[in-house]
Design a protein around this motif. Structure first.
Motif, PDB file in Angstrom:
ATOM      1  N   ILE A 203       0.836  -1.202   0.000  1.00 31.83           N
ATOM      2  CA  ILE A 203       0.000   0.000   0.000  1.00 31.83           C
ATOM      3  C   ILE A 203       0.866   1.246   0.000  1.00 31.83           C
ATOM      4  O   ILE A 203       0.595   2.216  -0.727  1.00 31.83           O
ATOM      5  CB  ILE A 203      -0.968  -0.023   1.207  1.00 31.83           C
ATOM      6  CG1 ILE A 203      -2.025  -1.105   1.010  1.00 31.83           C
ATOM      7  CG2 ILE A 203      -1.611   1.346   1.412  1.00 31.83           C
ATOM      8  CD1 ILE A 203      -2.872  -1.368   2.235  1.00 31.83           C
ATOM      9  N   ALA A 204       1.938   1.235   0.800  1.00 29.32           N
ATOM     10  CA  ALA A 204       2.844   2.392   0.842  1.00 29.32           C
ATOM     11  C   ALA A 204       3.503   2.603  -0.514  1.00 29.32           C
ATOM     12  O   ALA A 204       3.619   3.745  -0.988  1.00 29.32           O
ATOM     13  CB  ALA A 204       3.892   2.197   1.932  1.00 29.32           C
ATOM     14  N   ALA A 205       3.919   1.519  -1.158  1.00 31.24           N
ATOM     15  CA  ALA A 205       4.537   1.642  -2.481  1.00 31.24           C
ATOM     16  C   ALA A 205       3.525   2.163  -3.491  1.00 31.24           C
ATOM     17  O   ALA A 205       3.857   3.008  -4.346  1.00 31.24           O
ATOM     18  CB  ALA A 205       5.088   0.289  -2.926  1.00 31.24           C
ATOM     19  N   ASN A 206       2.300   1.705  -3.413  1.00 27.12           N
ATOM     20  CA  ASN A 206       1.252   2.161  -4.315  1.00 27.12           C
ATOM     21  C   ASN A 206       0.968   3.644  -4.091  1.00 27.12           C
ATOM     22  O   ASN A 206       0.803   4.402  -5.053  1.00 27.12           O
ATOM     23  CB  ASN A 206      -0.010   1.320  -4.101  1.00 27.12           C
ATOM     24  CG  ASN A 206      -1.055   1.570  -5.165  1.00 27.12           C
ATOM     25  OD1 ASN A 206      -0.734   1.920  -6.285  1.00 27.12           O
ATOM     26  ND2 ASN A 206      -2.310   1.393  -4.795  1.00 27.12           N
ATOM     27  N   GLU A 207       0.913   4.061  -2.837  1.00 26.81           N
ATOM     28  CA  GLU A 207       0.690   5.478  -2.517  1.00 26.81           C
ATOM     29  C   GLU A 207       1.826   6.336  -3.073  1.00 26.81           C
ATOM     30  O   GLU A 207       1.591   7.413  -3.625  1.00 26.81           O
ATOM     31  CB  GLU A 207       0.587   5.673  -1.002  1.00 26.81           C
ATOM     32  CG  GLU A 207      -0.699   5.174  -0.398  1.00 26.81           C
ATOM     33  CD  GLU A 207      -1.884   6.036  -0.774  1.00 26.81           C
ATOM     34  OE1 GLU A 207      -1.735   7.271  -0.856  1.00 26.81           O
ATOM     35  OE2 GLU A 207      -2.955   5.454  -0.999  1.00 26.81           O
ATOM     36  N   LEU A 208       3.055   5.872  -2.924  1.00 31.71           N
ATOM     37  CA  LEU A 208       4.206   6.614  -3.440  1.00 31.71           C
ATOM     38  C   LEU A 208       4.137   6.736  -4.963  1.00 31.71           C
ATOM     39  O   LEU A 208       4.376   7.808  -5.518  1.00 31.71           O
ATOM     40  CB  LEU A 208       5.504   5.930  -3.011  1.00 31.71           C
ATOM     41  CG  LEU A 208       6.798   6.598  -3.443  1.00 31.71           C
ATOM     42  CD1 LEU A 208       6.899   8.006  -2.850  1.00 31.71           C
ATOM     43  CD2 LEU A 208       7.987   5.762  -3.017  1.00 31.71           C
ATOM     44  N   GLU A 209       3.771   5.645  -5.616  1.00 28.77           N
ATOM     45  CA  GLU A 209       3.658   5.664  -7.075  1.00 28.77           C
ATOM     46  C   GLU A 209       2.557   6.622  -7.515  1.00 28.77           C
ATOM     47  O   GLU A 209       2.736   7.384  -8.465  1.00 28.77           O
ATOM     48  CB  GLU A 209       3.381   4.247  -7.595  1.00 28.77           C
ATOM     49  CG  GLU A 209       3.421   4.110  -9.085  1.00 28.77           C
ATOM     50  CD  GLU A 209       4.771   4.451  -9.693  1.00 28.77           C
ATOM     51  OE1 GLU A 209       4.775   4.975 -10.824  1.00 28.77           O
ATOM     52  OE2 GLU A 209       5.808   4.204  -9.057  1.00 28.77           O
ATOM     53  N   CYS A 210       1.433   6.592  -6.797  1.00 29.28           N
ATOM     54  CA  CYS A 210       0.339   7.517  -7.117  1.00 29.28           C
ATOM     55  C   CYS A 210       0.778   8.963  -6.907  1.00 29.28           C
ATOM     56  O   CYS A 210       0.441   9.845  -7.715  1.00 29.28           O
ATOM     57  CB  CYS A 210      -0.890   7.209  -6.266  1.00 29.28           C
ATOM     58  SG  CYS A 210      -1.749   5.704  -6.752  1.00 29.28           S
ATOM     59  N   ALA A 211       1.499   9.223  -5.839  1.00 34.68           N
ATOM     60  CA  ALA A 211       1.976  10.583  -5.577  1.00 34.68           C
ATOM     61  C   ALA A 211       2.928  11.037  -6.687  1.00 34.68           C
ATOM     62  O   ALA A 211       2.874  12.197  -7.118  1.00 34.68           O
ATOM     63  CB  ALA A 211       2.661  10.636  -4.220  1.00 34.68           C
ATOM     64  N   LYS A 212       3.786  10.139  -7.166  1.00 31.54           N
ATOM     65  CA  LYS A 212       4.703  10.495  -8.267  1.00 31.54           C
ATOM     66  C   LYS A 212       3.932  10.818  -9.535  1.00 31.54           C
ATOM     67  O   LYS A 212       4.238  11.778 -10.235  1.00 31.54           O
ATOM     68  CB  LYS A 212       5.674   9.343  -8.535  1.00 31.54           C
ATOM     69  CG  LYS A 212       6.752   9.186  -7.496  1.00 31.54           C
ATOM     70  CD  LYS A 212       7.654   8.014  -7.853  1.00 31.54           C
ATOM     71  CE  LYS A 212       8.713   7.771  -6.790  1.00 31.54           C
ATOM     72  NZ  LYS A 212       9.551   6.619  -7.115  1.00 31.54           N
ATOM     73  N   VAL A 213       2.903  10.001  -9.830  1.00 30.04           N
ATOM     74  CA  VAL A 213       2.105  10.238 -11.037  1.00 30.04           C
ATOM     75  C   VAL A 213       1.403  11.589 -10.945  1.00 30.04           C
ATOM     76  O   VAL A 213       1.412  12.378 -11.900  1.00 30.04           O
ATOM     77  CB  VAL A 213       1.092   9.082 -11.244  1.00 30.04           C
ATOM     78  CG1 VAL A 213       0.062   9.431 -12.305  1.00 30.04           C
ATOM     79  CG2 VAL A 213       1.817   7.799 -11.599  1.00 30.04           C
ATOM     80  N   VAL A 214       0.813  11.872  -9.798  1.00 31.46           N
ATOM     81  CA  VAL A 214       0.117  13.148  -9.619  1.00 31.46           C
ATOM     82  C   VAL A 214       1.108  14.305  -9.728  1.00 31.46           C
ATOM     83  O   VAL A 214       0.823  15.325 -10.372  1.00 31.46           O
ATOM     84  CB  VAL A 214      -0.635  13.175  -8.263  1.00 31.46           C
ATOM     85  CG1 VAL A 214      -1.128  14.572  -7.930  1.00 31.46           C
ATOM     86  CG2 VAL A 214      -1.784  12.181  -8.280  1.00 31.46           C
TER      87      VAL A 214
END
Length: 141
Positions: free
Chosen positions: A112-123
């Motif tokens: 979940i943390a990795a997914n959140e980080l990836e989403c933050a990078k995309v945004v």
């Protein structure tokens, strides 16, 4: 479910072993009582047994039943030891299941943390591109 069937068979074996101990205890108790009744009947006689003073009768009964009390004390300890061992095994199994669940939760947390980080990078990347293409930024250049 296969493990559950094994647990049921294991439980049945424990109950059978426990019942065997109790059956042996009952058999020994019956033999002891029969021997005591035979002794009173053949050696003392019932009239002389009941004619004893209460103190003497109490001492006789104390001596007659003390071995039975000890027998059942020992049997009770063996039964309790078996139950405690079974409880310890169950607690260890439960602890292992809880540890596995904790490890799984840790893996999920990391995912979940990795997914959140990836989403933050995309945004962030989208925001940077949107600002780079903004007409206000192009006028300032």
């Amino acid at each position: 479910m296969g493990g559950r069937m094994g647990d049921d068979a294991n439980f049945e074996a424990k109950v059978s072993k426990r019942d065997r101990r109790v059956q042996i205890g009952l058999l020994l108790t019956g033999l002891w009582l029969a021997a005591g009744l035979t002794y009173v009947t053949l050696v003392l006689g019932w009239n002389s047994f009941f004619d004893q003073p209460p103190g003497s009768m109490g001492e006789f009964l104390d001596g007659a039943f003390a071995p039975l009390a000890f027998l059942w004390l020992v049997l009770g300890l063996f039964l309790q030891q078996t139950e405690l061992a079974a409880n310890n095994r169950a607690l260890r199994e439960q602890q292992e299941i809880m540890l596995q669940a904790a490890r799984h939760a840790e893996i999920q947390t990391q995912a979940i943390a990795a997914n959140e980080l990836e989403c933050a990078k995309v945004v962030f990347d989208r925001a940077v591109r949107a600002n780079a293409n903004s007409p206000d930024l192009q006028r300032d250049r």
